[in-house]
Design an enzyme around this catalytic site. Structure first.
Site, PDB file in Angstrom:
ATOM      1  N   GLY A  12       0.923  53.334 -20.021  1.00  0.00           N
ATOM      2  CA  GLY A  12       0.934  52.515 -21.244  1.00  0.00           C
ATOM      3  C   GLY A  12       2.318  51.972 -21.547  1.00  0.00           C
ATOM      4  O   GLY A  12       2.827  52.116 -22.656  1.00  0.00           O
ATOM      5  N   SER A  26       3.175  48.728 -21.396  1.00  0.00           N
ATOM      6  CA  SER A  26       3.142  47.296 -21.709  1.00  0.00           C
ATOM      7  C   SER A  26       3.424  47.016 -23.176  1.00  0.00           C
ATOM      8  O   SER A  26       3.548  45.863 -23.577  1.00  0.00           O
ATOM      9  CB  SER A  26       1.764  46.722 -21.345  1.00  0.00           C
ATOM     10  OG  SER A  26       0.757  47.384 -22.113  1.00  0.00           O
ATOM     11  N   SER A  27       3.521  48.050 -24.000  1.00  0.00           N
ATOM     12  CA  SER A  27       3.615  47.839 -25.441  1.00  0.00           C
ATOM     13  C   SER A  27       4.244  49.056 -26.114  1.00  0.00           C
ATOM     14  O   SER A  27       4.285  50.147 -25.531  1.00  0.00           O
ATOM     15  CB  SER A  27       2.184  47.609 -25.977  1.00  0.00           C
ATOM     16  OG  SER A  27       2.163  47.609 -27.385  1.00  0.00           O
ATOM     17  N   ASP A  31      -6.051  52.001 -15.361  1.00  0.00           N
ATOM     18  CA  ASP A  31      -6.771  52.448 -16.550  1.00  0.00           C
ATOM     19  C   ASP A  31      -6.813  53.965 -16.452  1.00  0.00           C
ATOM     20  O   ASP A  31      -7.361  54.506 -15.472  1.00  0.00           O
ATOM     21  CB  ASP A  31      -8.184  51.847 -16.553  1.00  0.00           C
ATOM     22  CG  ASP A  31      -8.939  52.169 -17.839  1.00  0.00           C
ATOM     23  OD1 ASP A  31      -8.644  53.213 -18.458  1.00  0.00           O
ATOM     24  OD2 ASP A  31      -9.826  51.385 -18.217  1.00  0.00           O
ATOM     25  N   SER A  56       2.047  63.069 -27.914  1.00  0.00           N
ATOM     26  CA  SER A  56       1.027  63.517 -28.856  1.00  0.00           C
ATOM     27  C   SER A  56       1.209  62.743 -30.148  1.00  0.00           C
ATOM     28  O   SER A  56       1.421  61.521 -30.144  1.00  0.00           O
ATOM     29  CB  SER A  56       1.191  65.033 -29.041  1.00  0.00           C
ATOM     30  OG  SER A  56       0.359  65.521 -30.040  1.00  0.00           O
ATOM     31  N   TYR A  96      -9.210  60.938 -33.487  1.00  0.00           N
ATOM     32  CA  TYR A  96      -7.858  60.691 -32.976  1.00  0.00           C
ATOM     33  C   TYR A  96      -7.043  61.974 -33.131  1.00  0.00           C
ATOM     34  O   TYR A  96      -6.411  62.438 -32.179  1.00  0.00           O
ATOM     35  CB  TYR A  96      -7.195  59.532 -33.729  1.00  0.00           C
ATOM     36  CG  TYR A  96      -5.759  59.341 -33.314  1.00  0.00           C
ATOM     37  CD1 TYR A  96      -5.439  58.868 -32.041  1.00  0.00           C
ATOM     38  CD2 TYR A  96      -4.705  59.677 -34.170  1.00  0.00           C
ATOM     39  CE1 TYR A  96      -4.116  58.725 -31.639  1.00  0.00           C
ATOM     40  CE2 TYR A  96      -3.386  59.536 -33.777  1.00  0.00           C
ATOM     41  CZ  TYR A  96      -3.102  59.052 -32.509  1.00  0.00           C
ATOM     42  OH  TYR A  96      -1.789  58.921 -32.110  1.00  0.00           O
ATOM     43  N   SER A  97      -7.086  62.561 -34.342  1.00  0.00           N
ATOM     44  CA  SER A  97      -6.341  63.808 -34.595  1.00  0.00           C
ATOM     45  C   SER A  97      -6.800  64.896 -33.627  1.00  0.00           C
ATOM     46  O   SER A  97      -5.973  65.626 -33.056  1.00  0.00           O
ATOM     47  CB  SER A  97      -6.558  64.278 -36.038  1.00  0.00           C
ATOM     48  OG  SER A  97      -6.231  63.276 -36.966  1.00  0.00           O
ATOM     49  N   ALA A  98      -8.130  65.002 -33.436  1.00  0.00           N
ATOM     50  CA  ALA A  98      -8.663  66.046 -32.547  1.00  0.00           C
ATOM     51  C   ALA A  98      -8.206  65.822 -31.106  1.00  0.00           C
ATOM     52  O   ALA A  98      -7.902  66.787 -30.381  1.00  0.00           O
ATOM     53  CB  ALA A  98     -10.191  66.068 -32.618  1.00  0.00           C
ATOM     54  N   SER A  99      -8.133  64.549 -30.686  1.00  0.00           N
ATOM     55  CA  SER A  99      -7.697  64.288 -29.307  1.00  0.00           C
ATOM     56  C   SER A  99      -6.243  64.727 -29.125  1.00  0.00           C
ATOM     57  O   SER A  99      -5.869  65.279 -28.087  1.00  0.00           O
ATOM     58  CB  SER A  99      -7.872  62.801 -28.948  1.00  0.00           C
ATOM     59  OG  SER A  99      -6.902  61.984 -29.584  1.00  0.00           O
ATOM     60  N   LYS A 100      -5.414  64.491 -30.132  1.00  0.00           N
ATOM     61  CA  LYS A 100      -4.004  64.890 -30.014  1.00  0.00           C
ATOM     62  C   LYS A 100      -3.858  66.409 -30.146  1.00  0.00           C
ATOM     63  O   LYS A 100      -2.984  67.009 -29.526  1.00  0.00           O
ATOM     64  CB  LYS A 100      -3.156  64.148 -31.050  1.00  0.00           C
ATOM     65  CG  LYS A 100      -3.089  62.635 -30.818  1.00  0.00           C
ATOM     66  CD  LYS A 100      -2.506  62.272 -29.459  1.00  0.00           C
ATOM     67  CE  LYS A 100      -2.300  60.774 -29.303  1.00  0.00           C
ATOM     68  NZ  LYS A 100      -1.729  60.412 -27.991  1.00  0.00           N
ATOM     69  N   PHE A 139       5.235  54.807 -36.300  1.00  0.00           N
ATOM     70  CA  PHE A 139       6.172  53.835 -35.728  1.00  0.00           C
ATOM     71  C   PHE A 139       5.485  52.480 -35.637  1.00  0.00           C
ATOM     72  O   PHE A 139       4.267  52.413 -35.481  1.00  0.00           O
ATOM     73  CB  PHE A 139       6.663  54.295 -34.346  1.00  0.00           C
ATOM     74  CG  PHE A 139       7.725  55.358 -34.453  1.00  0.00           C
ATOM     75  CD1 PHE A 139       9.062  55.012 -34.562  1.00  0.00           C
ATOM     76  CD2 PHE A 139       7.379  56.697 -34.514  1.00  0.00           C
ATOM     77  CE1 PHE A 139      10.043  55.986 -34.716  1.00  0.00           C
ATOM     78  CE2 PHE A 139       8.345  57.678 -34.666  1.00  0.00           C
ATOM     79  CZ  PHE A 139       9.684  57.326 -34.768  1.00  0.00           C
TER      80      PHE A 139
HETATM   81  N1  LIG Z   1       2.644  54.044 -33.203  1.00  0.00           N
HETATM   82  C1  LIG Z   1       2.513  55.177 -33.817  1.00  0.00           C
HETATM   83  O1  LIG Z   1       2.714  55.247 -35.054  1.00  0.00           O
HETATM   84  C2  LIG Z   1       2.143  56.427 -33.051  1.00  0.00           C
HETATM   85  C3  LIG Z   1       2.260  57.654 -33.720  1.00  0.00           C
HETATM   86  C4  LIG Z   1       1.952  58.821 -33.037  1.00  0.00           C
HETATM   87  C5  LIG Z   1       1.546  58.776 -31.722  1.00  0.00           C
HETATM   88  N2  LIG Z   1       1.422  57.580 -31.082  1.00  0.00           N
HETATM   89  C6  LIG Z   1       0.975  57.599 -29.683  1.00  0.00           C
HETATM   90  O2  LIG Z   1       1.872  56.881 -28.878  1.00  0.00           O
HETATM   91  C7  LIG Z   1       1.211  56.412 -27.710  1.00  0.00           C
HETATM   92  C8  LIG Z   1       1.548  54.960 -27.495  1.00  0.00           C
HETATM   93  O3  LIG Z   1       1.030  54.205 -28.571  1.00  0.00           O
HETATM   94  P1  LIG Z   1       1.780  52.957 -29.204  1.00  0.00           P
HETATM   95  O4  LIG Z   1       2.011  53.258 -30.620  1.00  0.00           O
HETATM   96  O5  LIG Z   1       2.914  52.538 -28.348  1.00  0.00           O
HETATM   97  O6  LIG Z   1       0.574  51.892 -29.150  1.00  0.00           O
HETATM   98  P2  LIG Z   1       0.446  50.472 -28.409  1.00  0.00           P
HETATM   99  O7  LIG Z   1       1.591  49.603 -28.766  1.00  0.00           O
HETATM  100  O8  LIG Z   1      -0.938  50.013 -28.742  1.00  0.00           O
HETATM  101  O9  LIG Z   1       0.554  50.834 -26.859  1.00  0.00           O
HETATM  102  C9  LIG Z   1      -0.490  51.550 -26.210  1.00  0.00           C
HETATM  103  C10 LIG Z   1      -0.272  51.480 -24.712  1.00  0.00           C
HETATM  104  O10 LIG Z   1      -1.306  52.275 -24.112  1.00  0.00           O
HETATM  105  C11 LIG Z   1      -1.952  51.485 -23.115  1.00  0.00           C
HETATM  106  N3  LIG Z   1      -3.345  51.889 -23.003  1.00  0.00           N
HETATM  107  C12 LIG Z   1      -4.278  52.023 -23.978  1.00  0.00           C
HETATM  108  N4  LIG Z   1      -5.438  52.469 -23.478  1.00  0.00           N
HETATM  109  C13 LIG Z   1      -5.236  52.629 -22.155  1.00  0.00           C
HETATM  110  C14 LIG Z   1      -6.036  53.069 -21.056  1.00  0.00           C
HETATM  111  N5  LIG Z   1      -7.317  53.430 -21.183  1.00  0.00           N
HETATM  112  N6  LIG Z   1      -5.493  53.124 -19.825  1.00  0.00           N
HETATM  113  C15 LIG Z   1      -4.221  52.756 -19.639  1.00  0.00           C
HETATM  114  N7  LIG Z   1      -3.399  52.312 -20.625  1.00  0.00           N
HETATM  115  C16 LIG Z   1      -3.916  52.253 -21.846  1.00  0.00           C
HETATM  116  C17 LIG Z   1      -1.747  50.044 -23.506  1.00  0.00           C
HETATM  117  O11 LIG Z   1      -1.690  49.250 -22.324  1.00  0.00           O
HETATM  118  P3  LIG Z   1      -2.686  48.030 -21.960  1.00  0.00           P
HETATM  119  O12 LIG Z   1      -3.388  47.614 -23.222  1.00  0.00           O
HETATM  120  O13 LIG Z   1      -1.759  46.984 -21.405  1.00  0.00           O
HETATM  121  O14 LIG Z   1      -3.593  48.619 -20.956  1.00  0.00           O
HETATM  122  C18 LIG Z   1      -0.366  50.080 -24.149  1.00  0.00           C
HETATM  123  O15 LIG Z   1       0.645  49.922 -23.182  1.00  0.00           O
HETATM  124  C19 LIG Z   1      -0.281  56.692 -27.928  1.00  0.00           C
HETATM  125  O16 LIG Z   1      -0.657  57.841 -27.202  1.00  0.00           O
HETATM  126  C20 LIG Z   1      -0.366  56.941 -29.432  1.00  0.00           C
HETATM  127  O17 LIG Z   1      -1.442  57.779 -29.759  1.00  0.00           O
HETATM  128  C21 LIG Z   1       1.707  56.414 -31.722  1.00  0.00           C
END
Ligand SMILES: NC(=O)c1ccc[n+]([C@@H]2O[C@H](COP(=O)([O-])OP(=O)(O)OC[C@H]3O[C@@H](n4cnc5c(N)ncnc54)[C@H](OP(=O)(O)O)[C@@H]3O)[C@@H](O)[C@H]2O)c1
Length: 279
Positions: free
Chosen positions: A17, A19-20, A59, A137, A151-155, A184
């Site tokens: 993941g 890309s973002s 994926d 997580s 979502y909470s349960a998965s983490k 974030f």
């Molecule tokens: N942002 C927050 O506030 C926050 C807080 C706590 C935890 N997190 C965790 O941080 C992690 C990253 O999230 P983010 O906030 O950076 O969100 P994001 O900007 O939406 O980025 C999610 C990334 O995961 C990839 N992805 C999603 N489903 C996928 C799959 N089935 N297979 C492969 N890649 C997949 C996406 O890539 P593509 O779409 O290009 O495939 C993208 O690069 C997640 O695990 C999230 O639960 C985020």
């Protein structure tokens, strides 16, 4: 552990993941610090790919994709020093409004994705008697959030898996750590999936919408994820990192401790107040 492996070549990091959001920030930061970074996306050539990062199409819900992607990195580099299981998304909706398929899909990406990557990468780390797995997580893995139950349960599942794994692989010289972000500003908010039954017909609709509005406001008003990338670099550099690494606002980092210390009724009231769902 320094940026370079003992033989002088840059350490190889695989980030799912990338890309973002958090994954992209981590990838860019580590490239700027001299690491050799591979990142994944479900898209073949994402236009928003981070510069300097070798992108792989993967994926994390696919056994074949994971096997192929890990094999590609190993063919090119002969090793993976650091695996960062970051790919993930969130589903929102009341428990009663969530089907088993929707809950299963959430676990398929957020829990079984990291499991697939671990199973593919750990044999090589064990053979080299070195390596680091960092699982991304969330504070929500320790502090369940209403209307984000699965979502909470998965983490929470990822937390348990990581804590157990850490003890299992320690004799093989492999380290395991958890990054636990609070809110974030990333693509996470826009990618959030509402369960199909979360419609105006749901008896939970109004309170669910209010809770989600609070989450979205907190996420989009938060910092970009560079602090997480810096914490990741600290974990990599630490020969013996602790298990949990919360990152974010002080109150969010303190939430798991407050949950343990406060009387449960008071804690629950504070959570419901926070998400504006008391009435
Ligand atoms: N942002 C927050 O506030 C926050 C807080 C706590 C935890 N997190 C965790 O941080 C992690 C990253 O999230 P983010 O906030 O950076 O969100 P994001 O900007 O939406 O980025 C999610 C990334 O995961 C990839 N992805 C999603 N489903 C996928 C799959 N089935 N297979 C492969 N890649 C997949 C996406 O890539 P593509 O779409 O290009 O495939 C993208 O690069 C997640 O695990 C999230 O639960 C985020």
């Amino acid at each position: 552990m320094a940026t370079r492996a003992p033989n002088g070549s840059p350490q190889v990091v695989l980030i799912t993941g990338a890309s973002s959001g958090i994954g992209k920030a981590c990838a860019l930061h580590l490239v700027s610090r001299g690491f050799r970074v591979y990142g994944t996306s479900r898209r073949a050539r994402p236009a928003d790919a981070p510069a300097g990062v070798e992108m792989l199409e993967m994926d994390v819900t696919s056994d074949d994709d994971v096997a192929r992607g890990v094999a590609q990195v190993l063919a090119a580099e002969s090793r993976i020093d650091v695996l960062v299981n970051n790919a993930g998304y969130g589903i929102a909706g009341a428990v009663e409004d969530t089907t088993v398929e929707e809950a299963r899909a959430q676990f398929e990406t957020n829990v079984f994705g990291p499991l697939r990557l671990c199973r593919a990468v750990l044999p090589h780390m064990r053979a080299r008697r070195a390596g680091l797995v960092v699982n991304v997580s969330s504070i929500a893995g320790l502090v369940p959030v209403p209307f984000q139950a699965f979502y909470s349960a998965s983490k929470a599942a990822l937390e348990s898996m990581s804590e157990a794994l850490r003890m299992e692989v320690r004799p093989f010289g492999v380290r395991v750590a958890l990054l636990e972000p609070g809110d974030f500003r990333t693509g996470f908010t826009a990618s959030r999936v509402r369960t199909v039954a979360s419609t105006q017909q749901s008896p939970y609709y109004e309170r669910g919408e209010r809770a989600l509005a609070v989450m979205e406001r907190d996420e989009q008003g938060a910092e970009p994820p560079e602090a997480i990338a810096r914490e990741l670099e600290r974990i990599i550099a630490d020969p013996s990192p602790r298990l949990r690494h919360p990152v974010g606002k002080a109150l969010q980092r303190a939430a798991p401790t407050l949950r343990q210390l406060l009387p449960s009724g008071l804690y629950e009231r504070l959570m419901m107040q926070t998400y504006e769902i008391l009435s």
